[in-house]
Design an enzyme around this catalytic site. Structure first.
Site, short mmCIF file in Angstrom:
data_model
loop_
_atom_site.label_atom_id
_atom_site.label_comp_id
_atom_site.label_asym_id
_atom_site.label_seq_id
_atom_site.Cartn_x
_atom_site.Cartn_y
_atom_site.Cartn_z
N HIS A 181 -1.81 13.61 -8.55
CA HIS A 181 -1.13 12.35 -9.34
C HIS A 181 -0.15 12.39 -9.43
CE1 HIS A 181 -1.44 10.44 -13.53
NE2 HIS A 181 -0.16 11.22 -13.53
N GLU A 182 0.84 13.44 -9.61
CA GLU A 182 2.57 13.75 -9.16
C GLU A 182 3.10 13.49 -8.28
OE1 GLU A 182 3.71 14.36 -12.01
OE2 GLU A 182 2.01 14.94 -13.39
N HIS A 185 3.07 9.64 -7.95
CA HIS A 185 4.39 9.13 -8.27
C HIS A 185 5.78 8.68 -8.05
CE1 HIS A 185 2.91 8.67 -12.62
NE2 HIS A 185 3.06 9.82 -12.63
N TYR A 196 7.90 3.01 -16.10
CA TYR A 196 7.31 3.65 -17.05
C TYR A 196 7.07 3.21 -19.00
CZ TYR A 196 4.92 8.25 -17.12
OH TYR A 196 4.07 8.68 -17.43
N GLU A 205 0.48 5.07 -14.49
CA GLU A 205 -0.23 5.90 -14.52
C GLU A 205 -1.16 5.64 -13.85
OE1 GLU A 205 -0.06 9.34 -15.83
OE2 GLU A 205 1.76 9.07 -15.56
N ASP A 278 3.41 7.56 -26.69
CA ASP A 278 3.74 7.83 -24.94
C ASP A 278 4.11 6.79 -24.05
OD1 ASP A 278 2.32 8.57 -23.34
OD2 ASP A 278 0.91 7.78 -23.67
N HIS A 283 -0.44 6.97 -20.89
CA HIS A 283 -1.49 7.43 -20.57
C HIS A 283 -2.71 7.78 -21.63
CE1 HIS A 283 1.87 9.92 -19.52
NE2 HIS A 283 0.91 10.61 -18.35
#
Lengths: 362, 108
Positions: A181-182, A185, A196, A205, A278, A283
């Site tokens: 996931h990271e 990005h 974002y 996301e 958020d 998310h």
């Protein structure tokens, strides 16, 4: 390390990374899922790149395809460096493991190292992408960030992982899909650069969840039907009522806990959450495109990265995808890409269109 | 800042992050009056240090990095209110220490 690829008609794989690690602790929280993975690092066959170029004439792809070469050449390899912040919030921290070095014995360090390797292998083998920038960018990660830090993030140049507080969260390197996931990005940042915030942020996301899950499925060689479609399985500490942080298959059902609250992810546009928290619920509303991907992948069947994953990846790279794209813009693009890659109005494009309809986006 | 530790009240709000969960988004409150003398004095020192180095509100609106968290500390003392904001990674030690202290001793 893997070092083999040749120029036969199919890439040759070698079993090269056997992560002993990652998912030993995943049995926590009663999910009882044991994971063992053998990863292949494949060489990139030029023929695949040529086919891909022909299939995607007008995209960012053109600049990413290396010049045609003759003769043997080495397959791209990851260049990983793992640092420790040793409980501080100073980045990058101190180097604790470099590419090719033996396991350190520190679980977070070795999980990050192996997880970066698995993510690199996924993007190379499934997407024919050579690292984050498709040009062999070194992969850097910092572990042991902060004290009892319950988070992981991408700071634009490295992945950063906390150890968790031990009461609510285990260390964030424990789940392979979190590492994928990271890193995704970084890929998104270099392709569509989705802002974002709001819907493009939730799309950003979702793409990280999609490819994070695919990294895990690829490592486990799972079919779409066999995959758990969970994000962060094993991350919740023992005693927390939940199986993961998010469920792509059933958004809103991942946890329901006295302390953490109830999973707020919507599964359909009619439940889209409007909030200023958020970054506008990036998310939270990611549950909608996440479910669309799950529906498309399971409808098409087989390995999710082979068809649905490829469609999503090519849509991410398509220059028509704008930085402020909303769900509907991305949905239409995935349908168009599916038609271009396979057949216009073929079963893949139909499955993708139906998936977006089922979540109320199209 | 004034120097009455017992009147000090700090609220921490954490927003966003890979693990953005509703329960974690609830504010964490810490009253110096609920702490022992030593911890109350420590809280006072940490607040003084964090407020002294806190960037201006405009400067602190930096966009969060993907999956990074935003922190908003509200420091109330009598009629005075100071706000300290930060995003991941929190590179200012004085602010990081105050966040850690409130997380450890405060209550949601």
């Amino acid at each position: 390390m893997c070092n083999a690829a040749d120029h036969e008609s199919r890439p040759r794989s070698m079993l090269c990374i056997l992560p002993p690690y990652i998912l030993r602790e995943i049995a926590k929280n009663g999910t009882a899922e044991q994971r063992a993975a053998a990863l292949e690092a494949l060489g990139v066959d030029q023929a695949i790149r040529d086919q891909r170029a022909a299939a995607a004439p007008a995209s960012r792809l053109a600049s990413a395809i290396p010049p045609k070469r003759t003769g043997k050449r080495a397959a791209p390899k990851p260049r990983r460096t793992i640092y420790t912040a040793a409980g501080s919030q100073k980045l990058p921290g101190k180097i604790v493991r470099k590419e090719g070095a033996a396991a350190s014995g520190d679980a977070a360090v070795d999980e990050a190292y192996d997880g970066l390797g698995a993510t690199f292998a996924f993007f190379l083998e499934a997407c024919q992408r050579n690292s984050i920038d498709d040009a062999g960018l070194p992969l850097d990660a910092t572990v042991h960030f902060g004290r009892k830090y319950d988070n992981a993030f991408w700071n634009g140049s490295r992945m950063v992982f906390g150890d968790g507080d031990g009461k609510l969260f285990n260390r964030f390197t424990v789940a392979l899909d979190v590492i994928g996931h990271e890193l995704t990005h970084g890929v998104t940042e270099r392709e569509a650069a989705l802002v974002y915030q709001g819907q493009p942020g939730a799309l950003n996301e979702s793409l990280s969840d999609v490819f994070g899950s695919l990294v895990k499925q690829h490592a486990l060689k799972q079919d779409a039907e066999a995959a758990d479609w969970l994000i962060g399985a094993g991350l919740l500490a023992k005693g927390v009522k939940g199986v993961a942080l998010r469920s792509m298959k059933a958004p809103g059902t991942a946890y329901d806990d006295r302390v953490l609250g109830r999973d707020p992810q919507p599964a359909h546009m009619q439940d889209f959450v409007r909030t200023t928290d958020d970054n506008g619920g990036v998310h939270i509303n990611s549950g909608i495109p996440n479910r669309a991907f799950h529906l498309a992948a399971t409808a098409i069947g087989g390995k999710a990265w082979e068809f649905a994953g490829r469609i999503w990846y090519e849509a991410l790279r398509d220059p028509r995808l704008k930085a402020n794209a909303n769900f509907a813009a991305f949905a239409k693009l995935t349908v168009a890409v599916a038609g271009r890659l396979y057949r216009p109005r073929g079963r893949e494009a139909a499955a993708v269109a139906k998936a977006w309809q089922q979540v109320g986006v199209l | 800042m004034a120097s009455d530790p017992a009147a000090l009240r700090v609220t921490l709000r954490i927003d966003g992050g890979f693990a953005h969960l509703p329960g974690l988004a609830r504010p964490i409150a810490l009253n110096a009056a609920q702490l022992g003398d030593e911890h109350a004095a420590q809280l006072q020192r940490l607040c003084d240090s964090a407020c002294a180095v806190a960037p201006t509100r405009k400067a602190s609106r930096a966009a969060a990095v993907p999956d990074g968290r935003r922190y908003r500390l509200t420091v109330d003392l009598g009629d005075s209110r100071r706000e300290v904001t930060a995003t991941d990674p929190v590179e200012t030690p004085a602010i990081a220490e105050l966040i850690a202290f409130v997380e450890k001793h405060g209550q949601r």
